[in-house]
Design a protein around this motif. Structure first.
Motif, PDB file in Angstrom:
ATOM      1  N   ARG A 194       0.830  -1.272   0.005  1.00 19.87           N
ATOM      2  CA  ARG A 194      -0.055   0.129  -0.125  1.00 19.87           C
ATOM      3  C   ARG A 194       0.831   1.212   0.021  1.00 19.87           C
ATOM      4  O   ARG A 194       0.572   2.217  -0.599  1.00 19.87           O
ATOM      5  N   ASN A 198       0.682   5.409  -2.196  1.00 18.59           N
ATOM      6  CA  ASN A 198      -0.080   6.323  -1.301  1.00 18.59           C
ATOM      7  C   ASN A 198      -0.175   7.738  -1.960  1.00 18.59           C
ATOM      8  O   ASN A 198      -0.939   8.669  -1.453  1.00 18.59           O
ATOM      9  N   LEU A 202      -6.938   6.905  -4.537  1.00 13.44           N
ATOM     10  CA  LEU A 202      -7.465   5.756  -4.178  1.00 13.44           C
ATOM     11  C   LEU A 202      -9.048   5.549  -3.907  1.00 13.44           C
ATOM     12  O   LEU A 202      -9.571   6.606  -3.497  1.00 13.44           O
ATOM     13  N   TYR A 210      -6.528   2.624   6.991  1.00 11.60           N
ATOM     14  CA  TYR A 210      -5.268   3.689   6.220  1.00 11.60           C
ATOM     15  C   TYR A 210      -5.102   4.771   7.170  1.00 11.60           C
ATOM     16  O   TYR A 210      -5.711   5.276   7.841  1.00 11.60           O
ATOM     17  N   ALA A 215      -4.164   7.706   2.961  1.00 16.32           N
ATOM     18  CA  ALA A 215      -5.208   7.903   2.446  1.00 16.32           C
ATOM     19  C   ALA A 215      -6.022   8.998   3.129  1.00 16.32           C
ATOM     20  O   ALA A 215      -6.064   9.174   4.437  1.00 16.32           O
ATOM     21  N   ASP A 220      -8.381  11.177  -2.038  1.00 18.33           N
ATOM     22  CA  ASP A 220      -9.124  10.021  -2.334  1.00 18.33           C
ATOM     23  C   ASP A 220     -10.500   9.862  -2.542  1.00 18.33           C
ATOM     24  O   ASP A 220     -11.019  11.037  -2.072  1.00 18.33           O
TER      25      ASP A 220
END
Length: 436
Positions: A194, A198, A202, A210, A215, A220
């Motif tokens: 992940r 970053n 997302l 997260y 995130a 996102d």
């Protein structure tokens, strides 16, 4: 005196211009053409808004093992994936369907026609964003039964191979992955690598698993879970020759409905505490259950016959249950202090949902006293609002205007200006983010 002189001059200029146009010595067209062409010149500037245009998305042509081969192991890489050979999402997938956002986003880009928020482009130079069609949620659900299963190694190897592929892409390198869209709606999706994505946009169901540096809302997109119960199409529809429409408030005989797993982690521990407060009341259905095909059918009927549907936090702040309630037109009662909701810049959830803090919910009698005194007129208004927004939570193929997929692509489009700002600043800054 001066006024008369000015008027006389203006009159003669007008007279000469009119005569010249009439005789053909002066052509007024270029002047009007310049005025008419001005908007086109303005809109062609790279600094001007292109809000009316769909998002242009380049989709990587990944080997099928990264996506549809998980649905159809016999799928071959000989031909590219198209709308014609895309397998339908299996009807027997059960609870796995809730994490299938990655499939519907891919399918929408393969579909041609219709009014869409995003269109596929085959020239990456013309793209606003890059879609990575790795079914990371399905990979977690397919390769291994739990976190310690040895088969999860295949999931990890897929992530390693994907990152090698992306890091060798000129377009990933150009933006550091910032303009790349990566869906990971399962809380354990893409869990091995992940941190390497970053910077990307997302697509997540919530932020429960997260860290903030990976995130967050400003970069996102929060997606709905794909609902697993069938949508209530006939709610409030007159059937037969009887002109009288049934009263939905009276027809829904259960006040509050919950059916699901009561043993959860983190904030989800509230479910056991709520069971002690709510179970056993005659107007409440609170039942421990697991998601099987038969139990999903039972929950469908239960939600459709209830005024309110309880949505406490699960292992993460959100769960599929909320969106099952929405398409069942059952007013959601949301108890989750850290929940983030999809499309909240366009949708006001307070118009069709009831919110309680965890502290309020655990006060004995608080929830039931409030819901039992809930005015019928207010409930009916919220029920109508709920029916009016439920189409925004539908995932389907082909996609339809304002459905969940198109709403998600519009959310991605909203992120692009900040992406471009970050990319452009990064190209010239000698000291990155000096102002933090």
């Amino acid at each position: 005196m001066y006024g008369k002189t000015i008027c006389t001059i203006v009159f003669f200029v007008f007279l000469i211009a009119s005569y010249s146009i009439y005789m053909g010595t002066v052509d007024p067209t270029p002047y009007f053409s310049q005025l008419q062409s001005l908007p086109r010149g303005i809109s062609s500037s790279p600094c001007n808004s292109t809000a009316a245009q769909p998002l242009r998305v380049f989709m990587y042509d990944l080997p099928r093992k990264f996506n549809i081969a998980m649905m159809d192991p016999h799928s071959s890489d000989v031909e590219p994936i198209t709308a014609k050979n895309l397998p339908p999402w299996p009807q027997t997938s059960g609870i796995k369907r809730q994490h299938s956002v990655e499939y519907w986003l891919m399918a929408s880009l393969l579909h041609n026609g219709g009014e869409k928020e995003a269109v596929r482009v085959f020239d990456p130079e013309s793209a606003d964003a890059f879609y990575v069609p790795f079914f990371s949620s399905l990979s977690f659900n397919t390769h291994g039964k739990n976190m310690t299963d040895p088969d999860t190694e295949f999931d990890r190897l897929l992530q390693v191979e994907l990152m090698e592929y992306l890091e060798n892409s000129n377009y990933w390198q150009r933006s550091g992955g910032r303009d790349h869209v990566i869906p990971m709606t399962h809380p354990n999706a893409f869990r091995f690598l992940r941190q390497q994505v970053n910077a990307s946009i997302l697509i997540v169901a919530d932020f429960g698993r997260y860290p903030k540096e990976m995130a967050r809302l400003d970069k996102d997109v929060v997606s709905p879970y794909v609902h697993v119960v069938e949508s209530f199409r006939e709610d409030g529809v007159v059937v037969g020759d009887d002109d009288s429409t049934p009263d939905p408030f009276e027809a829904r005989s259960t006040l509050l409905y919950f059916r699901g797993n009561t043993v959860r982690k983190a904030e989800g521990r509230i479910r056991l505490k709520l069971e002690k407060l709510l179970a056993g009341n005659s107007d409440v259905h609170y039942e421990k259950s697991v998601a099987t095909t038969q139990n999903i059918k039972v929950s469908t009927e239960g939600m459709r016959s209830s005024k309110f549907c309880l949505h406490p936090a699960g292992d993460t702040p959100s769960s599929c249950r909320l969106f099952d309630a929405i398409v069942s037109h059952c007013i959601p009662v949301i108890i989750s202090d850290k929940i983030e909701l999809p499309f909240e810049d366009e949708i006001d959830y307070s118009e069709f949902s009831v919110f309680y803090s965890v502290k309020e919910a655990l006060e004995p009698g608080f929830i039931l006293d409030n819901l039992r005194q809930f005015p019928k007129e207010k409930w009916l208004k919220m029920w109508e609002n709920l029916k009016n927004v439920s189409h925004h939570f539908e995932f389907q193929y082909p996609p339809k205007r304002e459905d969940a997929v198109n709403m998600l692509w519009r959310q991605v489009k909203h992120k692009i200006p900040n992406v471009k700002l970050a990319v452009h600043r990064n190209r010239r800054l000698k000291v990155p983010d000096w102002w933090l």
